[in-house]
Design a protein around this motif. Structure first.
Motif, PDB file in Angstrom:
ATOM      1  N   ALA A   3      23.039  24.051  41.229  1.00  0.00           N
ATOM      2  CA  ALA A   3      24.445  23.937  41.636  1.00  0.00           C
ATOM      3  C   ALA A   3      25.003  25.322  41.957  1.00  0.00           C
ATOM      4  O   ALA A   3      24.644  26.319  41.312  1.00  0.00           O
ATOM      5  CB  ALA A   3      25.235  23.285  40.511  1.00  0.00           C
ATOM      6  N   ARG A   4      25.884  25.358  42.953  1.00  0.00           N
ATOM      7  CA  ARG A   4      26.519  26.634  43.347  1.00  0.00           C
ATOM      8  C   ARG A   4      27.904  26.715  42.708  1.00  0.00           C
ATOM      9  O   ARG A   4      28.716  25.799  42.853  1.00  0.00           O
ATOM     10  CB  ARG A   4      26.673  26.720  44.866  1.00  0.00           C
ATOM     11  CG  ARG A   4      25.374  26.937  45.605  1.00  0.00           C
ATOM     12  CD  ARG A   4      25.655  27.100  47.089  1.00  0.00           C
ATOM     13  NE  ARG A   4      26.350  28.371  47.364  1.00  0.00           N
ATOM     14  CZ  ARG A   4      27.151  28.570  48.408  1.00  0.00           C
ATOM     15  NH1 ARG A   4      27.415  27.595  49.251  1.00  0.00           N
ATOM     16  NH2 ARG A   4      27.713  29.751  48.610  1.00  0.00           N
ATOM     17  N   ILE A   5      28.163  27.820  42.058  1.00  0.00           N
ATOM     18  CA  ILE A   5      29.473  28.010  41.410  1.00  0.00           C
ATOM     19  C   ILE A   5      30.097  29.301  41.925  1.00  0.00           C
ATOM     20  O   ILE A   5      29.434  30.337  41.989  1.00  0.00           O
ATOM     21  CB  ILE A   5      29.331  28.095  39.862  1.00  0.00           C
ATOM     22  CG1 ILE A   5      28.586  26.875  39.316  1.00  0.00           C
ATOM     23  CG2 ILE A   5      30.707  28.218  39.213  1.00  0.00           C
ATOM     24  CD1 ILE A   5      28.280  26.952  37.822  1.00  0.00           C
ATOM     25  N   TYR A  32      22.238  28.725  37.336  1.00  0.00           N
ATOM     26  CA  TYR A  32      23.130  28.360  38.449  1.00  0.00           C
ATOM     27  C   TYR A  32      23.136  29.457  39.510  1.00  0.00           C
ATOM     28  O   TYR A  32      22.839  30.622  39.229  1.00  0.00           O
ATOM     29  CB  TYR A  32      24.552  28.103  37.928  1.00  0.00           C
ATOM     30  CG  TYR A  32      24.606  26.885  37.043  1.00  0.00           C
ATOM     31  CD1 TYR A  32      24.714  25.613  37.598  1.00  0.00           C
ATOM     32  CD2 TYR A  32      24.480  27.007  35.662  1.00  0.00           C
ATOM     33  CE1 TYR A  32      24.707  24.490  36.781  1.00  0.00           C
ATOM     34  CE2 TYR A  32      24.469  25.890  34.850  1.00  0.00           C
ATOM     35  CZ  TYR A  32      24.588  24.637  35.407  1.00  0.00           C
ATOM     36  OH  TYR A  32      24.566  23.527  34.608  1.00  0.00           O
ATOM     37  N   GLU A  46      34.186  25.669  50.426  1.00  0.00           N
ATOM     38  CA  GLU A  46      33.281  24.586  50.835  1.00  0.00           C
ATOM     39  C   GLU A  46      31.846  24.931  50.448  1.00  0.00           C
ATOM     40  O   GLU A  46      31.439  26.084  50.602  1.00  0.00           O
ATOM     41  CB  GLU A  46      33.344  24.397  52.345  1.00  0.00           C
ATOM     42  CG  GLU A  46      34.212  23.213  52.756  1.00  0.00           C
ATOM     43  CD  GLU A  46      34.296  23.090  54.260  1.00  0.00           C
ATOM     44  OE1 GLU A  46      33.279  22.733  54.862  1.00  0.00           O
ATOM     45  OE2 GLU A  46      35.378  23.397  54.803  1.00  0.00           O
ATOM     46  N   TYR A  48      30.595  24.800  47.464  1.00  0.00           N
ATOM     47  CA  TYR A  48      30.447  25.062  46.021  1.00  0.00           C
ATOM     48  C   TYR A  48      30.562  23.747  45.250  1.00  0.00           C
ATOM     49  O   TYR A  48      31.350  22.866  45.616  1.00  0.00           O
ATOM     50  CB  TYR A  48      31.519  26.044  45.527  1.00  0.00           C
ATOM     51  CG  TYR A  48      31.281  27.444  46.029  1.00  0.00           C
ATOM     52  CD1 TYR A  48      30.246  28.223  45.502  1.00  0.00           C
ATOM     53  CD2 TYR A  48      32.057  27.977  47.051  1.00  0.00           C
ATOM     54  CE1 TYR A  48      30.002  29.499  45.978  1.00  0.00           C
ATOM     55  CE2 TYR A  48      31.821  29.259  47.529  1.00  0.00           C
ATOM     56  CZ  TYR A  48      30.798  30.017  46.990  1.00  0.00           C
ATOM     57  OH  TYR A  48      30.546  31.276  47.470  1.00  0.00           O
ATOM     58  N   ASN A  49      29.793  23.641  44.159  1.00  0.00           N
ATOM     59  CA  ASN A  49      29.853  22.453  43.313  1.00  0.00           C
ATOM     60  C   ASN A  49      30.929  22.581  42.250  1.00  0.00           C
ATOM     61  O   ASN A  49      31.344  21.575  41.650  1.00  0.00           O
ATOM     62  CB  ASN A  49      28.500  22.219  42.631  1.00  0.00           C
ATOM     63  CG  ASN A  49      27.381  22.074  43.644  1.00  0.00           C
ATOM     64  OD1 ASN A  49      26.682  23.028  43.960  1.00  0.00           O
ATOM     65  ND2 ASN A  49      27.250  20.896  44.207  1.00  0.00           N
ATOM     66  N   ALA A  50      31.376  23.811  42.006  1.00  0.00           N
ATOM     67  CA  ALA A  50      32.453  24.054  41.030  1.00  0.00           C
ATOM     68  C   ALA A  50      33.035  25.445  41.282  1.00  0.00           C
ATOM     69  O   ALA A  50      32.370  26.307  41.855  1.00  0.00           O
ATOM     70  CB  ALA A  50      31.914  23.967  39.603  1.00  0.00           C
ATOM     71  N   ILE A  80      36.339  18.991  43.591  1.00  0.00           N
ATOM     72  CA  ILE A  80      35.269  19.494  42.720  1.00  0.00           C
ATOM     73  C   ILE A  80      35.848  19.897  41.357  1.00  0.00           C
ATOM     74  O   ILE A  80      37.046  20.146  41.243  1.00  0.00           O
ATOM     75  CB  ILE A  80      34.546  20.717  43.363  1.00  0.00           C
ATOM     76  CG1 ILE A  80      35.567  21.801  43.760  1.00  0.00           C
ATOM     77  CG2 ILE A  80      33.670  20.318  44.535  1.00  0.00           C
ATOM     78  CD1 ILE A  80      34.939  23.082  44.258  1.00  0.00           C
ATOM     79  N   ILE A 167      28.310  19.630  35.530  1.00  0.00           N
ATOM     80  CA  ILE A 167      27.345  20.013  36.593  1.00  0.00           C
ATOM     81  C   ILE A 167      25.982  20.370  35.992  1.00  0.00           C
ATOM     82  O   ILE A 167      25.889  20.660  34.825  1.00  0.00           O
ATOM     83  CB  ILE A 167      27.854  21.211  37.424  1.00  0.00           C
ATOM     84  CG1 ILE A 167      28.316  22.345  36.518  1.00  0.00           C
ATOM     85  CG2 ILE A 167      28.962  20.770  38.355  1.00  0.00           C
ATOM     86  CD1 ILE A 167      28.592  23.627  37.242  1.00  0.00           C
TER      87      ILE A 167
END
Ligand SMILES: Cc1cc2nc3c(=O)[nH]c(=O)nc-3n(C[C@H](O)[C@H](O)[C@H](O)COP(=O)(O)O)c2cc1C
Length: 167
Positions: A3-5, A32, A46, A48-50, A80, A167
């Motif tokens: 996941a991208r944070i 992460y 845009e 990003y997962n969080a 998100i 996540i």
């Protein structure tokens, strides 16, 4: 893919930036994919997962860049999970009324976002970095001076983020 944070911060005197770095480091070591950036420099969230947001308190307000960041990216941020921290001297004096006040100010700045995780960290006041006026204000308010950041508390909060963000 991990996941991208995004860890986005505002930090007029640099202490919040170092907290953002510490949170990013913790999340990175948990596997992460992390970007750490000043709020002003973020053109889009845009992909990003969080998002983790951090901004300090100055003169009874959260530095305005956070509200601007929220307004600018609100549509995406509402899709998100988000976490947020503020930084200030309220946790230092351990006065419940001042923590309550700081929490209220923080929530106002976050509105309409309801973060999955939020906290107030003790910050740092370095007189050498302050303007004459700021030094005068700190002196007049008899505010605590020094580095009160609790790196263990910061690491613990960061470690718990993935669970809270789901996540
Ligand atoms: C002029 C000035 C005003 C401040 N006002 C507040 C305040 O109203 N409430 C609070 O909790 N902390 C206050 N602080 C403490 C800051 O939030 C703290 O120093 C923080 O770590 C600064 O973050 P930065 O280094 O990222 O700019 C103030 C600090 C200064 C220098």
């Amino acid at each position: 893919m991990s996941a991208r944070i995004l860890v986005a911060y505002v930090s007029p005197k640099g202490s919040t930036a170092e907290i953002a770095e510490a949170i990013g480091k913790e999340l990175k070591s948990a596997g992460y994919s992390i970007d750490i950036a000043e709020m002003k420099a973020v053109s889009s969230v845009e992909g990003y997962n969080a998002v983790v947001m951090g901004a300090p308190l100055y003169m009874g307000k959260v530095v305005g860049d956070m509200a601007k960041f929220i307004r600018k990216h609100l549509d995406d941020l509402e899709k998100i999970p988000v976490a947020a921290f503020t930084v200030g001297m309220s946790p230092v004096d351990k006065n419940p009324a001042s923590m309550e006040k700081a929490t209220e100010i923080f929530h106002r700045a976050l509105d309409p976002l309801k973060p999955a995780a939020e906290t107030i960290f003790a910050g740092k006041v370095d007189p050498e970095k302050l303007s004459f006026m700021q030094r005068w204000m700190i002196g007049k308010a008899q505010a605590p001076v020094g580095d009160f950041r609790d790196w263990d508390a910061i690491a613990t909060w960061a470690k718990e983020l993935p669970g809270k963000l789901g996540i």
